[in-house]
Design a protein around this motif. Structure first.
Motif, PDB file in Angstrom:
ATOM      1  N   GLU A 197      -2.023   0.938 -16.511  1.00  0.00           N
ATOM      2  CA  GLU A 197      -1.209   2.075 -16.956  1.00  0.00           C
ATOM      3  C   GLU A 197       0.006   1.669 -17.793  1.00  0.00           C
ATOM      4  N   GLU A 198       0.258   0.379 -17.913  1.00  0.00           N
ATOM      5  CA  GLU A 198       1.364  -0.102 -18.750  1.00  0.00           C
ATOM      6  C   GLU A 198       0.883  -0.709 -20.066  1.00  0.00           C
ATOM      7  N   ALA A 199      -0.407  -0.698 -20.299  1.00  0.00           N
ATOM      8  CA  ALA A 199      -0.952  -1.297 -21.524  1.00  0.00           C
ATOM      9  C   ALA A 199      -0.403  -0.579 -22.761  1.00  0.00           C
ATOM     10  N   PRO A 200      -0.155  -1.323 -23.830  1.00  0.00           N
ATOM     11  CA  PRO A 200       0.468  -0.743 -25.025  1.00  0.00           C
ATOM     12  C   PRO A 200      -0.421   0.225 -25.800  1.00  0.00           C
ATOM     13  N   PHE A 201      -1.705   0.264 -25.505  1.00  0.00           N
ATOM     14  CA  PHE A 201      -2.584   1.142 -26.268  1.00  0.00           C
ATOM     15  C   PHE A 201      -2.641   2.576 -25.732  1.00  0.00           C
ATOM     16  N   TRP A 202      -1.919   2.873 -24.653  1.00  0.00           N
ATOM     17  CA  TRP A 202      -1.849   4.253 -24.140  1.00  0.00           C
ATOM     18  C   TRP A 202      -0.603   4.935 -24.684  1.00  0.00           C
TER      19      TRP A 202
ATOM     20  N   GLN B 124      -0.951   9.630 -21.488  1.00  0.00           N
ATOM     21  CA  GLN B 124      -2.065   8.885 -20.883  1.00  0.00           C
ATOM     22  C   GLN B 124      -1.558   7.983 -19.766  1.00  0.00           C
ATOM     23  N   ARG B 125      -0.445   7.299 -20.011  1.00  0.00           N
ATOM     24  CA  ARG B 125       0.145   6.446 -18.976  1.00  0.00           C
ATOM     25  C   ARG B 125       0.482   7.253 -17.736  1.00  0.00           C
ATOM     26  N   ALA B 126       1.086   8.408 -17.934  1.00  0.00           N
ATOM     27  CA  ALA B 126       1.478   9.263 -16.808  1.00  0.00           C
ATOM     28  C   ALA B 126       0.254   9.695 -16.007  1.00  0.00           C
ATOM     29  N   PHE B 127      -0.807  10.092 -16.691  1.00  0.00           N
ATOM     30  CA  PHE B 127      -2.031  10.504 -16.001  1.00  0.00           C
ATOM     31  C   PHE B 127      -2.582   9.353 -15.162  1.00  0.00           C
TER      32      PHE B 127
ATOM     33  N   GLN C 253     -10.391  13.298 -20.312  1.00  0.00           N
ATOM     34  CA  GLN C 253      -9.142  13.625 -19.617  1.00  0.00           C
ATOM     35  C   GLN C 253      -7.949  12.962 -20.304  1.00  0.00           C
ATOM     36  N   LEU C 254      -8.193  11.793 -20.871  1.00  0.00           N
ATOM     37  CA  LEU C 254      -7.143  11.050 -21.562  1.00  0.00           C
ATOM     38  C   LEU C 254      -6.972  11.490 -23.013  1.00  0.00           C
ATOM     39  N   GLY C 255      -7.774  12.472 -23.437  1.00  0.00           N
ATOM     40  CA  GLY C 255      -7.689  12.966 -24.803  1.00  0.00           C
ATOM     41  C   GLY C 255      -8.392  12.085 -25.813  1.00  0.00           C
ATOM     42  N   LEU C 256      -9.327  11.269 -25.336  1.00  0.00           N
ATOM     43  CA  LEU C 256     -10.079  10.356 -26.195  1.00  0.00           C
ATOM     44  C   LEU C 256     -11.520  10.821 -26.303  1.00  0.00           C
ATOM     45  N   ASP C 257     -12.213  10.302 -27.294  1.00  0.00           N
ATOM     46  CA  ASP C 257     -13.628  10.615 -27.477  1.00  0.00           C
ATOM     47  C   ASP C 257     -14.424   9.991 -26.337  1.00  0.00           C
ATOM     48  N   GLY C 258     -15.146  10.803 -25.599  1.00  0.00           N
ATOM     49  CA  GLY C 258     -15.903  10.324 -24.448  1.00  0.00           C
ATOM     50  C   GLY C 258     -17.345   9.966 -24.737  1.00  0.00           C
TER      51      GLY C 258
END
Length: 76
Positions: free
Chosen positions: A40-45, A49-52, A14-19
């Motif tokens: 949801e505020e982490a810099p790696f999103w 992804q943050r919005a989701f 869902q986040l567009g990452l490899d699952g």
């Protein structure tokens, strides 16, 4: 009716990452949250992804529990 399993692999998709389980594990090993840092505020999103993550948590939507699991795993 959506029958998508609500597990980490599908959350990552869902986040567009490899699952794939090994990729999820690698992500968790490589990324950690600070004690007071919100997931949801982490810099790696990216913004999408943050919005989701933000929207799903705010609505207490079906992904909320899995998002909470990810939050916990990123703090250990």
């Amino acid at each position: 009716m959506d029958t998508t399993p609500l597990d980490l692999s599908h959350l990552f998709a869902q986040l567009g990452l490899d699952g794939q389980p090994e990729r999820v594990d690698a992500f968790i090993r490589q990324h950690k949250l600070g004690r007071h840092e919100r997931l949801e505020e982490a810099p790696f999103w990216n913004e999408s992804q943050r919005a989701f993550l933000r929207e799903e948590r705010a609505r207490d939507a079906e992904w909320s529990e899995t998002i909470d699991v990810l939050d916990t795993l990123l703090r250990n």
